[in-house]
Design a protein around this motif. Structure first.
Motif, PDB file in Angstrom:
ATOM      1  N   LEU A  65       0.822  -1.209   0.000  1.00  0.00           N
ATOM      2  CA  LEU A  65       0.000   0.000   0.000  1.00  0.00           C
ATOM      3  C   LEU A  65       0.856   1.259   0.000  1.00  0.00           C
ATOM      4  O   LEU A  65       0.546   2.238  -0.690  1.00  0.00           O
ATOM      5  CB  LEU A  65      -0.932   0.000   1.215  1.00  0.00           C
ATOM      6  CG  LEU A  65      -2.202  -0.847   1.092  1.00  0.00           C
ATOM      7  CD1 LEU A  65      -2.786  -1.143   2.467  1.00  0.00           C
ATOM      8  CD2 LEU A  65      -3.231  -0.122   0.227  1.00  0.00           C
ATOM      9  N   ILE A  66       1.936   1.249   0.772  1.00  0.00           N
ATOM     10  CA  ILE A  66       2.832   2.405   0.786  1.00  0.00           C
ATOM     11  C   ILE A  66       3.450   2.614  -0.589  1.00  0.00           C
ATOM     12  O   ILE A  66       3.509   3.742  -1.096  1.00  0.00           O
ATOM     13  CB  ILE A  66       3.922   2.220   1.860  1.00  0.00           C
ATOM     14  CG1 ILE A  66       3.313   2.361   3.254  1.00  0.00           C
ATOM     15  CG2 ILE A  66       5.049   3.243   1.679  1.00  0.00           C
ATOM     16  CD1 ILE A  66       4.277   2.107   4.377  1.00  0.00           C
ATOM     17  N   ALA A  67       3.905   1.525  -1.202  1.00  0.00           N
ATOM     18  CA  ALA A  67       4.497   1.633  -2.537  1.00  0.00           C
ATOM     19  C   ALA A  67       3.483   2.177  -3.546  1.00  0.00           C
ATOM     20  O   ALA A  67       3.814   3.032  -4.377  1.00  0.00           O
ATOM     21  CB  ALA A  67       5.022   0.270  -2.990  1.00  0.00           C
ATOM     22  N   GLU A  88      -7.544   4.016   4.794  1.00  0.00           N
ATOM     23  CA  GLU A  88      -8.423   2.903   5.143  1.00  0.00           C
ATOM     24  C   GLU A  88      -7.750   1.567   4.868  1.00  0.00           C
ATOM     25  O   GLU A  88      -7.905   0.606   5.630  1.00  0.00           O
ATOM     26  CB  GLU A  88      -9.737   3.008   4.369  1.00  0.00           C
ATOM     27  CG  GLU A  88     -10.661   4.116   4.858  1.00  0.00           C
ATOM     28  CD  GLU A  88     -11.028   3.971   6.325  1.00  0.00           C
ATOM     29  OE1 GLU A  88     -11.393   2.854   6.740  1.00  0.00           O
ATOM     30  OE2 GLU A  88     -10.923   4.972   7.058  1.00  0.00           O
ATOM     31  N   GLY A  89      -7.006   1.485   3.767  1.00  0.00           N
ATOM     32  CA  GLY A  89      -6.297   0.249   3.460  1.00  0.00           C
ATOM     33  C   GLY A  89      -5.254  -0.084   4.515  1.00  0.00           C
ATOM     34  O   GLY A  89      -5.133  -1.235   4.953  1.00  0.00           O
ATOM     35  N   LEU A  90      -4.499   0.922   4.932  1.00  0.00           N
ATOM     36  CA  LEU A  90      -3.493   0.713   5.975  1.00  0.00           C
ATOM     37  C   LEU A  90      -4.148   0.319   7.289  1.00  0.00           C
ATOM     38  O   LEU A  90      -3.657  -0.565   8.008  1.00  0.00           O
ATOM     39  CB  LEU A  90      -2.657   1.984   6.159  1.00  0.00           C
ATOM     40  CG  LEU A  90      -1.670   2.305   5.036  1.00  0.00           C
ATOM     41  CD1 LEU A  90      -1.098   3.710   5.213  1.00  0.00           C
ATOM     42  CD2 LEU A  90      -0.541   1.284   4.989  1.00  0.00           C
ATOM     43  N   GLU A 133      -8.685  -8.613   2.914  1.00  0.00           N
ATOM     44  CA  GLU A 133      -9.639  -8.546   1.805  1.00  0.00           C
ATOM     45  C   GLU A 133     -10.061  -7.107   1.549  1.00  0.00           C
ATOM     46  O   GLU A 133     -10.049  -6.630   0.410  1.00  0.00           O
ATOM     47  CB  GLU A 133     -10.863  -9.409   2.112  1.00  0.00           C
ATOM     48  CG  GLU A 133     -11.891  -9.424   0.986  1.00  0.00           C
ATOM     49  CD  GLU A 133     -13.070 -10.327   1.306  1.00  0.00           C
ATOM     50  OE1 GLU A 133     -14.078 -10.264   0.584  1.00  0.00           O
ATOM     51  OE2 GLU A 133     -12.982 -11.100   2.289  1.00  0.00           O
ATOM     52  N   SER A 134     -10.413  -6.399   2.613  1.00  0.00           N
ATOM     53  CA  SER A 134     -10.791  -4.991   2.466  1.00  0.00           C
ATOM     54  C   SER A 134      -9.583  -4.142   2.093  1.00  0.00           C
ATOM     55  O   SER A 134      -9.690  -3.200   1.294  1.00  0.00           O
ATOM     56  CB  SER A 134     -11.404  -4.482   3.779  1.00  0.00           C
ATOM     57  OG  SER A 134     -11.772  -3.127   3.672  1.00  0.00           O
ATOM     58  N   ALA A 135      -8.409  -4.470   2.659  1.00  0.00           N
ATOM     59  CA  ALA A 135      -7.193  -3.722   2.334  1.00  0.00           C
ATOM     60  C   ALA A 135      -6.848  -3.857   0.850  1.00  0.00           C
ATOM     61  O   ALA A 135      -6.455  -2.872   0.202  1.00  0.00           O
ATOM     62  CB  ALA A 135      -6.024  -4.207   3.194  1.00  0.00           C
ATOM     63  N   LEU A 136      -7.010  -5.049   0.299  1.00  0.00           N
ATOM     64  CA  LEU A 136      -6.711  -5.264  -1.119  1.00  0.00           C
ATOM     65  C   LEU A 136      -7.707  -4.534  -2.011  1.00  0.00           C
ATOM     66  O   LEU A 136      -7.356  -4.074  -3.104  1.00  0.00           O
ATOM     67  CB  LEU A 136      -6.716  -6.761  -1.430  1.00  0.00           C
ATOM     68  CG  LEU A 136      -5.542  -7.556  -0.844  1.00  0.00           C
ATOM     69  CD1 LEU A 136      -5.745  -9.050  -1.068  1.00  0.00           C
ATOM     70  CD2 LEU A 136      -4.213  -7.095  -1.457  1.00  0.00           C
ATOM     71  N   VAL A 186      -8.397   0.187  -5.716  1.00  0.00           N
ATOM     72  CA  VAL A 186      -8.892   1.531  -6.038  1.00  0.00           C
ATOM     73  C   VAL A 186      -7.719   2.492  -6.208  1.00  0.00           C
ATOM     74  O   VAL A 186      -7.679   3.299  -7.151  1.00  0.00           O
ATOM     75  CB  VAL A 186      -9.849   2.040  -4.932  1.00  0.00           C
ATOM     76  CG1 VAL A 186     -10.251   3.483  -5.199  1.00  0.00           C
ATOM     77  CG2 VAL A 186     -11.083   1.155  -4.850  1.00  0.00           C
ATOM     78  N   LEU A 187      -6.739   2.411  -5.296  1.00  0.00           N
ATOM     79  CA  LEU A 187      -5.544   3.253  -5.407  1.00  0.00           C
ATOM     80  C   LEU A 187      -4.819   3.007  -6.724  1.00  0.00           C
ATOM     81  O   LEU A 187      -4.370   3.949  -7.380  1.00  0.00           O
ATOM     82  CB  LEU A 187      -4.586   2.969  -4.239  1.00  0.00           C
ATOM     83  CG  LEU A 187      -4.880   3.617  -2.886  1.00  0.00           C
ATOM     84  CD1 LEU A 187      -3.878   3.107  -1.850  1.00  0.00           C
ATOM     85  CD2 LEU A 187      -4.809   5.126  -2.983  1.00  0.00           C
ATOM     86  N   ALA A 188      -4.706   1.743  -7.107  1.00  0.00           N
ATOM     87  CA  ALA A 188      -3.986   1.388  -8.335  1.00  0.00           C
ATOM     88  C   ALA A 188      -4.662   1.990  -9.553  1.00  0.00           C
ATOM     89  O   ALA A 188      -3.992   2.529 -10.450  1.00  0.00           O
ATOM     90  CB  ALA A 188      -3.893  -0.129  -8.471  1.00  0.00           C
ATOM     91  N   VAL A 189      -5.986   1.927  -9.610  1.00  0.00           N
ATOM     92  CA  VAL A 189      -6.719   2.493 -10.746  1.00  0.00           C
ATOM     93  C   VAL A 189      -6.507   4.004 -10.825  1.00  0.00           C
ATOM     94  O   VAL A 189      -6.209   4.556 -11.897  1.00  0.00           O
ATOM     95  CB  VAL A 189      -8.222   2.162 -10.631  1.00  0.00           C
ATOM     96  CG1 VAL A 189      -9.019   2.925 -11.694  1.00  0.00           C
ATOM     97  CG2 VAL A 189      -8.454   0.666 -10.776  1.00  0.00           C
TER      98      VAL A 189
END
Length: 367
Positions: free
Chosen positions: A259-261, A326-328, A338-341, A346-349
Motif C-alpha cells: 500500500l505504501i508503494a 483505510e487500506g493501511l 480482503e478490504s485492504a486489497l 482503487v488506489l492502483a486504478v
C-alpha cells in the motif's frame, strides 16, 4: 539499471541535504504521533451507527435496546447471534460494536429478586480515535443509567465496559498510526515531486536530462524507488517509536508495504502532473499545499469520515488518500486483508489514470 541506481543515489543525496526532506519523512510523523497521542479527543455528532449483537433472549435486553434508540444518539444495526464478535469486527472493519451477553436478563431478574449474581454488563468494542466511539460510549452509559434508575432507583444492577478493537486489545495510537503513515506518504511524494518537476521545467533541467543517456522512464523509476524506500524506513521508525512509547499492537504486514508503494506511485504521479503544468516552483508549492492539506483533513486521518456532513463524506470518497488510510488501517489494525486489497485496487486504478495523464504532459524537451 546502472543509470537508475546512479540517479537514485544522486537524487537521494540532494534530497536528504535539504532540511525539509528528512523533516517531513522522519520528524513530522513522529511529532504527529506524540502530539495527537497526548491531546486528541472526539467531537460531538448528531447520530452514529451502532451494530449490536444481542445474545440474550430475555425481556430486558429488548428494553435496553429500546432505551438506546430513545437516546437519539445511535442507530441500531444487528450483528448475527452466531458470529464471533472479534472475527466479525475484524472482517467488517467495524469502528463500533455492542454486545449484550446471554445472561443479561437473567442477571437483572436475579438482582431484583435479591438473589444477587452480580451486575448485568454490556460491552462496547470500538476505535477510540473516532468521535463516534465517544458518542456511542455516552449513549450506552446513558441507557445504563436510565435502566438502573427505573429498575432500582439507587443500586446499580446494570453496567457497561469498553474493549478497544477486535481480536487484539488495541489502543488509541494503534488506530491513529495508519493515518499518520498515509499523510507522510502524501506529503513527501506529492510536495517534493511537484516542486522538483516545476523547478526542472522552469530552469530547463529537463532539456539537460534529454542530452544524457537516462530515459524518462528510468528517471521516474529512480524517484519512485527513492520515495518508497524512504517512506518504508519512515514507517519502521515511527512504528518502533509508537510501540516503545504507547505499547501499540498493530502489525506491519506485507500488504501495508505494498500500500505504501502504491501510495508513493500515486502521489509521485500526481506531483509530476502538477509540476509539469505549473510554471514555477513557488506556484507548485502553493498548489501542492492547496491540494494536499484539504486531503489531510478529509481523508479520515485526523477526523473520522462519519463525523462529517454527508456532502463532505462524498468528497472524501473521491480523495485517494482516504483509500490509502483505510487500506493501511484494515491491514495493520484489523488484519482484514480482503478490504485492504480492495482499497489497494482503487488506489492502483487512480494511480494509473494520473500517471498516464502526467506522462502525456511531461517532456524532456520543453521550451
Amino acid at each position: 539499471m546502472s543509470r537508475i541506481i546512479a540517479d537514485f543515489i544522486g537524487f537521494g543525496k540532494t534530497y536528504m541535504r535539504n532540511v525539509s526532506g528528512p523533516f517531513f519523512a522522519f520528524v513530522f510523523p513522529i511529532l504527529l504521533i506524540l502530539v495527537f497521542g497526548a491531546i486528541f479527543s472526539g467531537d460531538n455528532l448528531s447520530s452514529v451507527g451502532l451494530p449490536v449483537q444481542n445474545l440474550d433472549d430475555g425481556p430486558y435486553s429488548e428494553v435496553y435496546i429500546e432505551v438506546l434508540n430513545m437516546t437519539g444518539i445511535v442507530e441500531i444495526e444487528t450483528i448475527p447471534e452466531d458470529a464471533s464478535i472479534h472475527e466479525y469486527i475484524d472482517d467488517n472493519s467495524l469502528p463500533l460494536a455492542l454486545v449484550i451477553p446471554e445472561d443479561f436478563s437473567e442477571s437483572i431478574i436475579a438482582s431484583l429478586s435479591d438473589n444477587d449474581t452480580g451486575l448485568a454488563t454490556v460491552t462496547v468494542y470500538g476505535d477510540p480515535t473516532r468521535s463516534t466511539y465517544n458518542m456511542a460510549v455516552g449513549a450506552v452509559d446513558a441507557a445504563v443509567q436510565y435502566l438502573n434508575n427505573n429498575l432500582t432507583g439507587l443500586d446499580p444492577i446494570v453496567s457497561f465496559e469498553v474493549s478497544q478493537g477486535g481480536a487484539e486489545e488495541f489502543n488509541y495510537m494503534d488506530f491513529f498510526l495508519p493515518g499518520v503513515v498515509g499523510i507522510t506518504v502524501m506529503t513527501n511524494s506529492l510536495f517534493a515531486m511537484t516542486s522538483i518537476c516545476a523547478e526542472y521545467r522552469s530552469r530547463g533541467y529537463f532539456r539537460l536530462l534529454a542530452t544524457t543517456k537516462i530515459s524518462k522512464a528510468e528517471w521516474l523509476v529512480s524517484k519512485f524507488l527513492f520515495f518508497t524506500i524512504l517512506l518504508i524506513a519512515s514507517l519502521m521508525i515511527t512504528y518502533a517509536i509508537g510501540q516503545a512509547m504507547f505499547e501499540m499492537e498493530t502489525s506491519l504486514t506485507l500488504v501495508s508495504f505494498v500500500l505504501i508503494a502504491m501510495g508513493v506511485f500515486l502521489f509521485v504521479s500526481m506531483g509530476m502532473l502538477l509540476g509539469v503544468i505549473i510554471k514555477d516552483p513557488e506556484s507548485g508549492a502553493a498548489v501542492a499545499n492547496a491540494i494536499g492539506f484539504p486531503m489531510m483533513f478529509l481523508s479520515g486521518a485526523f477526523f473520522p469520515l462519519d463525523s462529517m456532513p454527508e456532502y463532505l463524506q462524498l468528497i472524501a470518497k473521491a480523495i485517494p488518500l482516504s483509500y490509502l488510510n483505510e487500506g493501511l488501517r484494515d491491514s495493520m489494525v484489523y488484519s482484514n486483508n480482503e478490504s485492504a486489497l480492495l482499497n489497494l485496487a482503487v488506489l492502483a486504478v487512480i494511480a494509473v489514470v494520473i500517471f498516464v495523464a502526467a506522462s502525456r504532459f511531461m517532456s524532456w524537451r520543453e521550451r
